[in-house]
Design a protein around this motif. Sequence first.
Motif, PDB file in Angstrom:
ATOM      1  N   HIS A 121       0.851  -1.200   0.000  1.00  0.00           N
ATOM      2  CA  HIS A 121       0.000   0.000   0.000  1.00  0.00           C
ATOM      3  C   HIS A 121       0.886   1.249   0.000  1.00  0.00           C
ATOM      4  CE1 HIS A 121      -4.237   1.419   1.210  1.00  0.00           C
ATOM      5  NE2 HIS A 121      -3.547   2.520   0.936  1.00  0.00           N
ATOM      6  N   HIS A 144     -11.125   0.067   0.021  1.00  0.00           N
ATOM      7  CA  HIS A 144     -10.958   0.882   1.224  1.00  0.00           C
ATOM      8  C   HIS A 144     -12.069   0.529   2.201  1.00  0.00           C
ATOM      9  CE1 HIS A 144      -9.812   4.622   3.448  1.00  0.00           C
ATOM     10  NE2 HIS A 144     -11.052   4.455   3.908  1.00  0.00           N
ATOM     11  N   HIS A 191      -6.946  -1.027   5.258  1.00  0.00           N
ATOM     12  CA  HIS A 191      -7.079  -0.370   6.560  1.00  0.00           C
ATOM     13  C   HIS A 191      -7.886  -1.199   7.561  1.00  0.00           C
ATOM     14  CE1 HIS A 191      -5.458   2.999   4.345  1.00  0.00           C
ATOM     15  NE2 HIS A 191      -6.518   3.017   3.576  1.00  0.00           N
ATOM     16  N   ALA A 208      -2.501  -1.076   6.287  1.00  0.00           N
ATOM     17  CA  ALA A 208      -2.051   0.282   5.981  1.00  0.00           C
ATOM     18  C   ALA A 208      -2.702   1.307   6.902  1.00  0.00           C
ATOM     19  CB  ALA A 208      -2.358   0.627   4.522  1.00  0.00           C
ATOM     20  N   GLY A 209      -1.865   2.178   7.439  1.00  0.00           N
ATOM     21  CA  GLY A 209      -2.357   3.265   8.269  1.00  0.00           C
ATOM     22  C   GLY A 209      -2.688   2.874   9.697  1.00  0.00           C
ATOM     23  N   ASP A 252       0.734   2.587   3.766  1.00  0.00           N
ATOM     24  CA  ASP A 252       0.090   3.840   3.366  1.00  0.00           C
ATOM     25  C   ASP A 252       1.134   4.942   3.170  1.00  0.00           C
ATOM     26  OD1 ASP A 252      -2.250   4.971   2.471  1.00  0.00           O
ATOM     27  OD2 ASP A 252      -3.002   5.538   4.446  1.00  0.00           O
TER      28      ASP A 252
END
Length: 285
Positions: free
Chosen positions: A11, A156, A191, A216-217, A244
């Motif tokens: 990502h 997402h 996420h 990610a994140g 991310d």
Amino acid sequence: MIGGRTVVDAHVHAPRLSTVKPAWFEWAEKFSGCHDWRSVYDDNGDPVPAKLDALLAAEGVDRALLFCEYSPRATGIQPIEALLPIVAHNPERFRLVANVNPHLHHPLAAEVERQLDLGAVALKLHPVHGAFSPVDKELYPAYQVCADRGVPVIVHSGTSSFPGARASFGNPELLSDVVEDFPRLRFVFAHGGRGWWYDVAAFLALARDNVWLDLAGLPPKKLPEYYARFDFTRLAGKFVFGTDWPGVPGARRNVGALGNLGLPADVLTGVLSANAAKLFPGLGI
């Protein structure tokens, strides 16, 4: 490679800065910390392939999946063609990820085919930034293309802080029918249901063989807290490492934090690379 383990960052964002909205800069600066992501850009705001390649090599990243995005209401339009020079510089390290927006692309299936033909190893949908439902029947031909070509769909899942985003479309529960309608198609929830939907995302990942969670994140040290209602080691078997980037203090730091969670060695290897190797074709690892 970090600690003898191959690392796939599934990502990564490396857009031309002229294509992103001010909120994107605020996000990158806020979450990158002391990580000097701007050092890979030239004076015109374009990523320098050799510099990005060197930075990720220094961070221990063996493969990086580069995201384009067509979300004019949230981040802007970062076309897939802008990423081609990066892949050309080092086709071993870098891979493309396609992106479509039903408000911009028609017919969707043809655009997915076009971007996959450029070498994309997955399709990313961003219903939150694009303000569309991931279960819209108009998307079904795009899902079918990916199923036929054996590439996963990254969706997402969770909230977003960008102005113009529509968080309601980030509820992974919306995809419960889609993952049943396309049992051969692998879905990666980017996420991991961030914000309000960690439980929903985790439940679907454990209940469905074709559902995986991208980290990610998400701060690695908080993952046991986010997924406290589940067998964490079992759930980690469905994790896919992603940062991310550039909204992260660095891949090496996150890999180290994952290593401190006490996961069995084989599970950690899966998170860092082996799961990605199962999902994304042609990684060569």
